[in-house]
Scaffold this motif. Sequence first.
Motif, PDB file in Angstrom:
ATOM      1  N   GLU B  40     -63.572  -4.725  16.247  1.00 19.73           N
ATOM      2  CA  GLU B  40     -63.972  -3.380  16.637  1.00 19.73           C
ATOM      3  C   GLU B  40     -63.322  -2.971  17.967  1.00 19.73           C
ATOM      4  O   GLU B  40     -62.829  -1.851  18.105  1.00 19.73           O
ATOM      5  N   ILE B  41     -63.320  -3.922  18.907  1.00 22.24           N
ATOM      6  CA  ILE B  41     -62.760  -3.630  20.228  1.00 22.24           C
ATOM      7  C   ILE B  41     -61.247  -3.404  20.125  1.00 22.24           C
ATOM      8  O   ILE B  41     -60.698  -2.507  20.766  1.00 22.24           O
ATOM      9  N   THR B  42     -60.576  -4.205  19.275  1.00 22.60           N
ATOM     10  CA  THR B  42     -59.117  -4.084  19.174  1.00 22.60           C
ATOM     11  C   THR B  42     -58.699  -2.733  18.589  1.00 22.60           C
ATOM     12  O   THR B  42     -57.571  -2.305  18.757  1.00 22.60           O
ATOM     13  N   LEU B  43     -59.606  -2.070  17.875  1.00 23.08           N
ATOM     14  CA  LEU B  43     -59.275  -0.778  17.269  1.00 23.08           C
ATOM     15  C   LEU B  43     -59.440   0.390  18.251  1.00 23.08           C
ATOM     16  O   LEU B  43     -58.990   1.501  17.992  1.00 23.08           O
ATOM     17  N   ASP B  44     -60.114   0.118  19.378  1.00 26.94           N
ATOM     18  CA  ASP B  44     -60.325   1.157  20.386  1.00 26.94           C
ATOM     19  C   ASP B  44     -58.984   1.481  21.068  1.00 26.94           C
ATOM     20  O   ASP B  44     -58.254   0.569  21.452  1.00 26.94           O
ATOM     21  N   PRO B  45     -58.636   2.778  21.229  1.00 27.93           N
ATOM     22  CA  PRO B  45     -57.354   3.124  21.870  1.00 27.93           C
ATOM     23  C   PRO B  45     -57.234   2.572  23.295  1.00 27.93           C
ATOM     24  O   PRO B  45     -56.138   2.252  23.754  1.00 27.93           O
ATOM     25  N   GLU B  46     -58.399   2.422  23.955  1.00 28.97           N
ATOM     26  CA  GLU B  46     -58.413   1.896  25.330  1.00 28.97           C
ATOM     27  C   GLU B  46     -57.858   0.468  25.386  1.00 28.97           C
ATOM     28  O   GLU B  46     -57.224   0.072  26.366  1.00 28.97           O
ATOM     29  N   TYR B  47     -58.082  -0.281  24.299  1.00 25.88           N
ATOM     30  CA  TYR B  47     -57.636  -1.684  24.214  1.00 25.88           C
ATOM     31  C   TYR B  47     -56.117  -1.769  24.355  1.00 25.88           C
ATOM     32  O   TYR B  47     -55.592  -2.545  25.153  1.00 25.88           O
ATOM     33  N   ASN B  48     -55.414  -0.942  23.591  1.00 28.43           N
ATOM     34  CA  ASN B  48     -53.951  -0.933  23.667  1.00 28.43           C
ATOM     35  C   ASN B  48     -53.471  -0.432  25.020  1.00 28.43           C
ATOM     36  O   ASN B  48     -52.458  -0.889  25.530  1.00 28.43           O
ATOM     37  N   LYS B  49     -54.232   0.493  25.584  1.00 28.51           N
ATOM     38  CA  LYS B  49     -53.871   1.063  26.889  1.00 28.51           C
ATOM     39  C   LYS B  49     -53.902  -0.041  27.958  1.00 28.51           C
ATOM     40  O   LYS B  49     -53.000  -0.126  28.790  1.00 28.51           O
ATOM     41  N   ILE B  50     -54.947  -0.901  27.904  1.00 28.57           N
ATOM     42  CA  ILE B  50     -55.064  -1.994  28.893  1.00 28.57           C
ATOM     43  C   ILE B  50     -53.886  -2.961  28.744  1.00 28.57           C
ATOM     44  O   ILE B  50     -53.273  -3.370  29.719  1.00 28.57           O
ATOM     45  N   ASN B  51     -53.570  -3.288  27.486  1.00 25.46           N
ATOM     46  CA  ASN B  51     -52.459  -4.216  27.234  1.00 25.46           C
ATOM     47  C   ASN B  51     -51.127  -3.652  27.734  1.00 25.46           C
ATOM     48  O   ASN B  51     -50.339  -4.357  28.362  1.00 25.46           O
ATOM     49  N   ARG B  52     -50.904  -2.367  27.424  1.00 25.80           N
ATOM     50  CA  ARG B  52     -49.642  -1.729  27.832  1.00 25.80           C
ATOM     51  C   ARG B  52     -49.561  -1.634  29.353  1.00 25.80           C
ATOM     52  O   ARG B  52     -48.514  -1.917  29.943  1.00 25.80           O
ATOM     53  N   SER B  53     -50.686  -1.275  29.978  1.00 16.48           N
ATOM     54  CA  SER B  53     -50.721  -1.119  31.431  1.00 16.48           C
ATOM     55  C   SER B  53     -50.379  -2.455  32.111  1.00 16.48           C
ATOM     56  O   SER B  53     -49.660  -2.489  33.100  1.00 16.48           O
ATOM     57  N   PHE B  54     -50.893  -3.561  31.558  1.00 23.20           N
ATOM     58  CA  PHE B  54     -50.604  -4.895  32.118  1.00 23.20           C
ATOM     59  C   PHE B  54     -49.095  -5.139  32.103  1.00 23.20           C
ATOM     60  O   PHE B  54     -48.503  -5.510  33.111  1.00 23.20           O
ATOM     61  N   LYS B  55     -48.469  -4.892  30.948  1.00 21.78           N
ATOM     62  CA  LYS B  55     -47.035  -5.178  30.805  1.00 21.78           C
ATOM     63  C   LYS B  55     -46.185  -4.270  31.694  1.00 21.78           C
ATOM     64  O   LYS B  55     -45.223  -4.722  32.307  1.00 21.78           O
ATOM     65  N   LYS B  56     -46.578  -2.996  31.763  1.00 16.19           N
ATOM     66  CA  LYS B  56     -45.811  -2.030  32.552  1.00 16.19           C
ATOM     67  C   LYS B  56     -45.854  -2.418  34.040  1.00 16.19           C
ATOM     68  O   LYS B  56     -44.812  -2.509  34.691  1.00 16.19           O
ATOM     69  N   ARG B  57     -47.071  -2.662  34.535  1.00 17.99           N
ATOM     70  CA  ARG B  57     -47.218  -2.997  35.950  1.00 17.99           C
ATOM     71  C   ARG B  57     -46.547  -4.333  36.271  1.00 17.99           C
ATOM     72  O   ARG B  57     -45.961  -4.513  37.324  1.00 17.99           O
ATOM     73  N   TYR B  58     -46.640  -5.265  35.308  1.00 18.60           N
ATOM     74  CA  TYR B  58     -46.025  -6.588  35.500  1.00 18.60           C
ATOM     75  C   TYR B  58     -44.516  -6.432  35.684  1.00 18.60           C
ATOM     76  O   TYR B  58     -43.925  -6.981  36.613  1.00 18.60           O
ATOM     77  N   CYS B  59     -43.874  -5.670  34.793  1.00 18.91           N
ATOM     78  CA  CYS B  59     -42.420  -5.481  34.860  1.00 18.91           C
ATOM     79  C   CYS B  59     -42.019  -4.845  36.187  1.00 18.91           C
ATOM     80  O   CYS B  59     -41.074  -5.293  36.836  1.00 18.91           O
ATOM     81  N   LEU B  60     -42.761  -3.830  36.593  1.00 21.85           N
ATOM     82  CA  LEU B  60     -42.442  -3.128  37.843  1.00 21.85           C
ATOM     83  C   LEU B  60     -42.561  -4.062  39.045  1.00 21.85           C
ATOM     84  O   LEU B  60     -41.652  -4.163  39.867  1.00 21.85           O
ATOM     85  N   MET B  61     -43.710  -4.751  39.128  1.00 21.40           N
ATOM     86  CA  MET B  61     -43.975  -5.625  40.283  1.00 21.40           C
ATOM     87  C   MET B  61     -42.979  -6.774  40.344  1.00 21.40           C
ATOM     88  O   MET B  61     -42.501  -7.135  41.411  1.00 21.40           O
ATOM     89  N   ILE B  62     -42.683  -7.357  39.172  1.00 16.20           N
ATOM     90  CA  ILE B  62     -41.766  -8.495  39.140  1.00 16.20           C
ATOM     91  C   ILE B  62     -40.359  -8.052  39.570  1.00 16.20           C
ATOM     92  O   ILE B  62     -39.690  -8.752  40.333  1.00 16.20           O
ATOM     93  N   SER B  63     -39.935  -6.873  39.124  1.00 17.02           N
ATOM     94  CA  SER B  63     -38.610  -6.377  39.508  1.00 17.02           C
ATOM     95  C   SER B  63     -38.540  -6.241  41.031  1.00 17.02           C
ATOM     96  O   SER B  63     -37.563  -6.642  41.661  1.00 17.02           O
ATOM     97  N   LEU B  64     -39.617  -5.701  41.598  1.00 18.26           N
ATOM     98  CA  LEU B  64     -39.668  -5.505  43.035  1.00 18.26           C
ATOM     99  C   LEU B  64     -39.592  -6.854  43.775  1.00 18.26           C
ATOM    100  O   LEU B  64     -38.806  -7.026  44.711  1.00 18.26           O
ATOM    101  N   ILE B  65     -40.395  -7.803  43.308  1.00 21.67           N
ATOM    102  CA  ILE B  65     -40.421  -9.133  43.937  1.00 21.67           C
ATOM    103  C   ILE B  65     -39.046  -9.794  43.822  1.00 21.67           C
ATOM    104  O   ILE B  65     -38.567 -10.433  44.746  1.00 21.67           O
ATOM    105  N   TRP B  66     -38.416  -9.601  42.641  1.00 25.64           N
ATOM    106  CA  TRP B  66     -37.120 -10.247  42.448  1.00 25.64           C
ATOM    107  C   TRP B  66     -36.086  -9.681  43.419  1.00 25.64           C
ATOM    108  O   TRP B  66     -35.304 -10.423  43.999  1.00 25.64           O
ATOM    109  N   ILE B  67     -36.125  -8.372  43.634  1.00 29.27           N
ATOM    110  CA  ILE B  67     -35.176  -7.747  44.575  1.00 29.27           C
ATOM    111  C   ILE B  67     -35.425  -8.285  45.993  1.00 29.27           C
ATOM    112  O   ILE B  67     -34.498  -8.698  46.683  1.00 29.27           O
TER     113      ILE B  67
END
Lengths: 125, 368
Positions: B40-67
């Motif tokens: 039931e929780i996985t079908l909630d649109p908020e669930y995908n939003k949390i997952n996407r937000s994690f990946k997006k922020r991770y990519c941004l932060m890691i790029s910054l740290i790498w630079i």
Amino acid sequence: MLLEIDFNSNSPIYKQIRDQIIIGIAEGLLKKDENLPSVRQLSTRLGINMHTVNKAYKMLEQEGWIGINKKRGTFINTQFGGNKDVFLEKFEENIKPLLAEAEILNIKKETVLECIDKIMLNWGE
Amino acid sequence: MDIFLGFVIIITYLPIFIIGLFIDSLSSNKFRFGVTINKEITLDPEYNKINRSFKKRYCLMISLIWIIAYIIFINWGFKYGFIISILGWMLILFYLSANSNKKMLKLKNKYISKEIKKRKRVVEIGGEIEKKDKRNFSFFILLFPLLNGIISYYMYNYIPNKIAVHFDFFGMPDRYVEKTMFNVFQLIIIQTFMCILFLVIRLAVLKVPKRLDPKQPKTSKIRQNIARKKIANILDILNVGIMILWCYIQLKVLNIIKPLGIFDGIITLLILLGPIALVIVYYIKVGDLGDKIELDINEKIREAEEIDEDFLWKWGIIYTNKEDPSLIVTKRFGGGYTFNFGNPLGKILTIFLAIVTIGLFIMILFII
């Protein structure tokens, strides 16, 4: 055998453990002389306090279902030395409220006996 | 040379970056960011939003740290850049997982009232499992350091007075010391400790309490048995690989084998990366609870839920349960196992590991 603890049940956990081990013996899932996990092992597997498992084991030992030995650990007794008269007395005491409920709910004596037969037939196998 | 080393950093950093990006996929399907979820929780649109937000922020932060790490590496040196990149990676993962855990818990609260009340825990007792596994050949891996020790003992008089104790990426010796008993045998001492450590980890993993899925306990039992056997085998392969590598280095120290140049580096990488690849495949295809294995068993799904322990997992990472005597439990975020912080020994070991990690960073900064 699979030991199943219901955390929402009204029955205390130690009693659930005790009851299920006895059912396991009756169903032949726990063989005579077979080893059981130690108090620590079982409480670790269930993620519950050791005192709870200890209470269940002590109860089973007092009733003669299991033996606890420093060398061998915890094991199912080869001979169950329970007193039949004491058992029948306890049986009557425990079943009385249940039968009273059946009476109030208009459940026939035959249905109750059928139900008991069904359970015990399963154990006989 | 700086450009070449920069390239090496990118190559070595890339697997760490990818592991971080998919770290939550390594854990059981039952959990997301350390929170027990249902369909039931996985079908909630908020669930995908949390997952996407994690990946997006991770990519941004890691790029910054790498630079930042790259700039530090160019200006101050390799080790500072390395420390910043690894430390940054750990902190980013910690922050993002804790933050996503909070969001997921909030989302879950919407569904709590609708959930099934039958909270159960199922374990297996009696039968075969109380018998100890006597067919265990893993202890034979200890023969590697033993054999290494015997060879070194007999070769001691034949080796030159100066021995190589450190080799570069191309396998060429770059540090020499005087021949003493300790200098010749120090590698073997470390090798023996490593071998024992792997054997202890293997035993500990096999002893982690198996808690079966109350919905399908029999299927869950089969899955977990397969998973345990596979991870024990992978640990053995990793142990053997490292032992072979160690023996090979010792043979170079004893001057029996001459360095092979770039092949030395390639062999080392293969021996280390091979088992790591196996571990990644294990987490994608099997998982610690084995719930990613395709099984053809038709067990009826019962109406029961595993007891909800979300409140015992701080940030979805640290397990603290004083009632539970377990020392090691299966992790909820990422693959692997973690100590129970509620167990006194678990607390000591967690603090010890934290000190060792900090110690390693200090060692890289000030000693190496």
